[in-house]
Design a protein around this motif. Structure first.
Motif: not given
Length: 146
Positions: A28-38
């Motif tokens: 799930p890291e890709n989604r969490i990283i993307l959402l956190t940067h956003f």
């Protein structure tokens, strides 16, 4: 103080983790990283705009609630970084340790042993290993595992 340690680790983990589409199905890291940067980019501005609009509509009588909502919205990226920090320090399950060892052996087999990380024990170690594998191995070798 542990909170700040986890947040700092989460920020570093987000920078090291390779955001490749083939990893989406497994981690799930890709989604969490993307959402956190956003969230880090846009939510502080949204919190400020929301606070100004609420202050205009509701007035100073609701200042406490306005500030609380603004702080909640503005600090949402910290929750993502905290999650990433906790995940980075988590131990890998045995199946992922074996998978990491296979990747490590492939890097060694291709003769790219400079600065090769050790056997992965945590998700942060796995992130470093995956990052190096994506940099040094070609796509056909990497896609074999997915």
């Amino acid at each position: 103080m542990k909170l700040f340690k986890y947040i700092g680790t989460g920020i570093r983990y987000g920078r090291v983790w390779p955001t490749k589409p083939e990893l989406n199905a497994i981690f799930p890291e890709n989604r969490i990283i993307l959402l956190t940067h956003f969230a880090a980019r846009y939510l502080p501005l949204l919190a400020f705009i929301t606070a100004v609009v609420q202050y205009q509509l509701l007035g100073a009588a609701f200042l406490g609630q306005i500030v609380a909502m603004m702080l909640f919205i503005a600090t949402m990226p910290l929750q993502g970084w905290y999650w990433l920090g906790v995940r980075a320090n988590s131990d890998l399950p045995p199946a992922l340790i074996n998978w990491g060892n296979e990747i490590r052996e492939q890097i060694q087999k291709h003769g790219k042993t400079e600065m090769l990380p050790g056997i992965p024990k945590s998700y942060f170690d796995l992130a470093k290993l995956l990052q190096q594998a994506y940099q040094q191995l070609n796509n056909t070798v990497m896609r074999r595992w997915f």
